[in-house]
Motif scaffolding. Structure first.
Motif, PDB file in Angstrom:
ATOM      1  N   GLY A  39       0.736  -1.160  -0.205  1.00  0.00           N
ATOM      2  CA  GLY A  39      -0.149   0.000  -0.112  1.00  0.00           C
ATOM      3  C   GLY A  39       0.685   1.268   0.123  1.00  0.00           C
ATOM      4  N   PHE A  40       2.289   1.195   0.083  1.00  0.00           N
ATOM      5  CA  PHE A  40       3.091   2.361   0.232  1.00  0.00           C
ATOM      6  C   PHE A  40       3.214   2.877  -1.070  1.00  0.00           C
ATOM      7  CE2 PHE A  40       7.202   4.405   0.006  1.00  0.00           C
ATOM      8  CZ  PHE A  40       7.155   5.337   0.765  1.00  0.00           C
ATOM      9  N   TYR A  41       3.111   4.310  -1.383  1.00  0.00           N
ATOM     10  CA  TYR A  41       3.226   4.930  -2.634  1.00  0.00           C
ATOM     11  C   TYR A  41       4.107   6.071  -2.617  1.00  0.00           C
ATOM     12  CZ  TYR A  41       2.066   7.641  -6.699  1.00  0.00           C
ATOM     13  OH  TYR A  41       2.281   8.428  -7.950  1.00  0.00           O
ATOM     14  N   PHE A  42       5.131   6.313  -3.569  1.00  0.00           N
ATOM     15  CA  PHE A  42       5.762   7.443  -3.668  1.00  0.00           C
ATOM     16  C   PHE A  42       6.101   8.032  -5.129  1.00  0.00           C
ATOM     17  CE2 PHE A  42       9.110   4.494  -4.316  1.00  0.00           C
ATOM     18  CZ  PHE A  42      10.120   5.325  -5.005  1.00  0.00           C
ATOM     19  N   ASP A  43       6.308   9.151  -5.137  1.00  0.00           N
ATOM     20  CA  ASP A  43       6.873   9.420  -6.510  1.00  0.00           C
ATOM     21  C   ASP A  43       7.645  10.837  -6.305  1.00  0.00           C
ATOM     22  OD1 ASP A  43       7.157   9.771  -9.245  1.00  0.00           O
ATOM     23  OD2 ASP A  43       5.052  10.577  -9.581  1.00  0.00           O
TER      24      ASP A  43
ATOM     25  N   ASN B 103      19.953  17.278 -11.657  1.00  0.00           N
ATOM     26  CA  ASN B 103      19.520  15.986 -11.220  1.00  0.00           C
ATOM     27  C   ASN B 103      19.645  15.727  -9.616  1.00  0.00           C
ATOM     28  OD1 ASN B 103      19.397  13.196 -12.405  1.00  0.00           O
ATOM     29  ND2 ASN B 103      21.170  12.419 -11.708  1.00  0.00           N
ATOM     30  N   HIS B 104      18.875  16.942  -9.252  1.00  0.00           N
ATOM     31  CA  HIS B 104      18.702  16.786  -7.615  1.00  0.00           C
ATOM     32  C   HIS B 104      17.123  16.729  -7.416  1.00  0.00           C
ATOM     33  CE1 HIS B 104      22.494  19.413  -7.021  1.00  0.00           C
ATOM     34  NE2 HIS B 104      22.803  18.089  -6.883  1.00  0.00           N
ATOM     35  N   ILE B 105      16.609  16.118  -6.170  1.00  0.00           N
ATOM     36  CA  ILE B 105      15.571  15.945  -5.832  1.00  0.00           C
ATOM     37  C   ILE B 105      14.656  17.156  -5.910  1.00  0.00           C
ATOM     38  CG2 ILE B 105      13.728  14.966  -4.525  1.00  0.00           C
ATOM     39  CD1 ILE B 105      15.639  12.639  -4.031  1.00  0.00           C
ATOM     40  N   SER B 106      13.819  17.626  -6.624  1.00  0.00           N
ATOM     41  CA  SER B 106      13.182  18.949  -6.458  1.00  0.00           C
ATOM     42  C   SER B 106      11.511  18.609  -5.906  1.00  0.00           C
ATOM     43  CB  SER B 106      13.115  19.723  -7.583  1.00  0.00           C
ATOM     44  OG  SER B 106      12.455  18.962  -8.621  1.00  0.00           O
ATOM     45  N   HIS B 107      10.908  17.537  -6.291  1.00  0.00           N
ATOM     46  CA  HIS B 107       9.666  17.266  -5.833  1.00  0.00           C
ATOM     47  C   HIS B 107       9.733  15.784  -5.142  1.00  0.00           C
ATOM     48  CE1 HIS B 107       9.282  19.864  -9.111  1.00  0.00           C
ATOM     49  NE2 HIS B 107       8.370  20.586  -8.456  1.00  0.00           N
ATOM     50  N   LEU B 108       9.053  15.545  -4.059  1.00  0.00           N
ATOM     51  CA  LEU B 108       8.975  14.365  -3.380  1.00  0.00           C
ATOM     52  C   LEU B 108       7.623  14.337  -2.691  1.00  0.00           C
ATOM     53  CD1 LEU B 108      10.374  11.717  -2.610  1.00  0.00           C
ATOM     54  CD2 LEU B 108      11.195  12.813  -0.697  1.00  0.00           C
ATOM     55  N   PHE B 109       7.014  12.899  -2.747  1.00  0.00           N
ATOM     56  CA  PHE B 109       5.796  12.665  -2.186  1.00  0.00           C
ATOM     57  C   PHE B 109       5.798  11.300  -1.946  1.00  0.00           C
ATOM     58  CE2 PHE B 109       1.314  11.032  -2.346  1.00  0.00           C
ATOM     59  CZ  PHE B 109       0.763  11.992  -1.433  1.00  0.00           C
ATOM     60  N   TRP B 110       5.070  11.059  -0.718  1.00  0.00           N
ATOM     61  CA  TRP B 110       4.961   9.609  -0.267  1.00  0.00           C
ATOM     62  C   TRP B 110       3.956   9.440   0.752  1.00  0.00           C
ATOM     63  CZ3 TRP B 110       8.825  12.595   2.030  1.00  0.00           C
ATOM     64  CH2 TRP B 110       8.685  12.420   3.540  1.00  0.00           C
TER      65      TRP B 110
ATOM     66  N   SER C 200      -3.775  13.276  -6.145  1.00  0.00           N
ATOM     67  CA  SER C 200      -4.745  12.901  -6.691  1.00  0.00           C
ATOM     68  C   SER C 200      -4.624  11.657  -7.183  1.00  0.00           C
ATOM     69  CB  SER C 200      -5.278  14.025  -7.510  1.00  0.00           C
ATOM     70  OG  SER C 200      -6.521  13.665  -8.303  1.00  0.00           O
ATOM     71  N   TYR C 201      -3.468  11.426  -7.984  1.00  0.00           N
ATOM     72  CA  TYR C 201      -3.216  10.089  -8.449  1.00  0.00           C
ATOM     73  C   TYR C 201      -3.146   9.080  -7.387  1.00  0.00           C
ATOM     74  CZ  TYR C 201      -1.023   6.349 -11.316  1.00  0.00           C
ATOM     75  OH  TYR C 201      -0.779   5.212 -12.001  1.00  0.00           O
ATOM     76  N   CYS C 202      -2.459   9.506  -6.433  1.00  0.00           N
ATOM     77  CA  CYS C 202      -2.130   8.261  -5.356  1.00  0.00           C
ATOM     78  C   CYS C 202      -3.509   7.982  -4.822  1.00  0.00           C
ATOM     79  CB  CYS C 202      -1.241   8.892  -4.663  1.00  0.00           C
ATOM     80  SG  CYS C 202      -0.854   8.156  -2.889  1.00  0.00           S
ATOM     81  N   MET C 203      -4.159   8.837  -4.519  1.00  0.00           N
ATOM     82  CA  MET C 203      -5.496   8.584  -3.848  1.00  0.00           C
ATOM     83  C   MET C 203      -6.720   8.164  -4.570  1.00  0.00           C
ATOM     84  SD  MET C 203      -4.567   9.016  -0.675  1.00  0.00           S
ATOM     85  CE  MET C 203      -3.184   9.746   0.031  1.00  0.00           C
ATOM     86  N   GLY C 204      -6.381   8.011  -5.942  1.00  0.00           N
ATOM     87  CA  GLY C 204      -7.468   7.616  -6.945  1.00  0.00           C
ATOM     88  C   GLY C 204      -8.710   8.758  -7.021  1.00  0.00           C
ATOM     89  N   ASP C 205      -8.339   9.786  -6.710  1.00  0.00           N
ATOM     90  CA  ASP C 205      -9.281  10.996  -6.502  1.00  0.00           C
ATOM     91  C   ASP C 205      -9.832  11.589  -7.731  1.00  0.00           C
ATOM     92  OD1 ASP C 205     -10.842  12.797  -5.015  1.00  0.00           O
ATOM     93  OD2 ASP C 205      -9.317  14.235  -4.671  1.00  0.00           O
ATOM     94  N   CYS C 206     -11.172  10.904  -8.157  1.00  0.00           N
ATOM     95  CA  CYS C 206     -11.889  11.659  -9.294  1.00  0.00           C
ATOM     96  C   CYS C 206     -13.465  11.518  -8.825  1.00  0.00           C
ATOM     97  CB  CYS C 206     -11.648  10.574 -10.301  1.00  0.00           C
ATOM     98  SG  CYS C 206     -12.271  11.296 -11.983  1.00  0.00           S
ATOM     99  N   LYS C 207     -13.568  12.248  -7.824  1.00  0.00           N
ATOM    100  CA  LYS C 207     -15.310  12.303  -7.448  1.00  0.00           C
ATOM    101  C   LYS C 207     -16.244  12.655  -8.352  1.00  0.00           C
ATOM    102  CE  LYS C 207     -13.450  11.507  -3.352  1.00  0.00           C
ATOM    103  NZ  LYS C 207     -13.396   9.966  -2.731  1.00  0.00           N
TER     104      LYS C 207
END
Length: 310
Positions: free
Chosen positions: A141-145, A152-159, A208-215
């Motif tokens: 169930g763990f998600y990250f992007d 080449n440095h990390i500029s955006h991170l989500f988990w 939104s993609y992680c949560m499958g959010d499309c109400k």
């Protein structure tokens, strides 16, 4: 006592140490053998009139100081939660009782922390991503992007953890920084190098993609005119309740949403989230959900350093 000496601007800083005269007659003179290229003792006078070091200062001698694996592990683990070498030294001192029992001095802790950061410099971002990949393989169930910049440095991170995604499925109909039974619910964590429009758009799309959010369906969810028209009266605190209900019904008819379960459910609880229904509550107009998030922001700041970069 040590003083800084700098004669002219641009010169290297030299440190001048002051000496303490104690009347000691010891003398050691070294000379260089130019033929062999080595030093030899030219003269030695043993006239020592004092002890070389006091018993209370023995732990300062380099031979009596050693950074063991215990020290190194303690510093590196504390660094993960943003605890520096000075605080680590003081914590260990409290655990062992007295300063002399630590086995090293504070400067040794600082030096190891500096060397440790230099050792992983340039690879800390790679280590973070590798750790997330392993975690994703273990916990389904763990998600990250993440995203990289031009260097080449990390500029955006989500988990987001599995429990966070489950909580969103149950409670995420309207996301705000608010309490749930007087406790916080964290849906995910995002780190951005820049607070600009592009970065926040990436974060919200990823969330939104992680949560499958499309109400309301993918097409209507991307309709800027619909969102603008809806927000224009939903968050208008100046209107009357009857005005809100008329506008709500109008937009539901216009976009064929009268039978939509999601919108119908939110309309049925409109008195719990529409600002116009809080006009009679004392100080209700100045209450904002973002103001309630300061304590949890402070919690995260205790474990992060804005000067660290991946």
């Amino acid at each position: 006592m040590v003083s800084r000496v700098k004669k002219n601007k641009g010169d290297a800083v030299r440190y001048k140490r002051s000496t303490k005269r104690v009347g000691c007659k010891v003398k050691l003179i070294l000379k260089i053998d130019k033929k062999k290229g080595t030093y030899f003792v030219f003269k030695f006078i043993d006239g020592r009139s004092h002890c070389l070091i006091t018993p209370t200062s023995r732990h300062y001698i380099r031979g009596n100081r050693k950074m063991t694996i215990l020290h190194k592990n303690f510093i590196s683990k504390n660094a993960r939660i943003n605890v520096g070498p000075v605080k680590s030294f003081r914590l260990l001192e409290e655990n062992v009782g007295i300063y002399e029992n630590v086995g090293a001095i504070m400067q040794d802790f600082k030096n190891f922390h500096r060397d440790f950061k230099n050792y992983i410099k340039g690879d800390d971002g790679k280590m973070l991503i590798e750790n997330f990949i392993k975690k994703r393989d273990i916990f389904l169930g763990f998600y990250f992007d993440y995203a990289l910049d031009e260097d080449n440095h990390i500029s955006h991170l989500f988990w987001a953890e599995a429990i966070s995604r489950k909580n969103y499925a149950l409670l995420g109909e309207m996301v705000t920084f608010n309490y749930h039974h007087r406790s916080y619910i964290t849906f995910g964590v995002g780190l951005l190098a820049k607070e600009d429009t592009e970065s926040f758009e990436w974060l919200f799309r990823t969330f939104s993609y992680c949560m499958g959010d499309c109400k309301v369906g993918p097409e209507l969810n991307k309709d800027e005119f619909f969102m603008k028209e809806l927000n224009s009266f939903v968050w208008n605190v100046e209107q009357e309740e009857s005005e809100f209900e008329e506008k709500w019904e109008s937009i539901m008819i216009k976009y064929n949403l009268l039978e939509d379960k999601w919108f119908c459910n939110f309309f049925s609880i409109r008195d719990q989230w529409i600002p116009t229904y809080f006009r009679d509550i004392t100080l209700g107009g100045i209450l904002r959900t973002t103001s309630r998030s300061e304590s949890i922001n402070n919690l995260f700041n205790n474990f992060s350093n804005p000067h660290d970069a991946c």
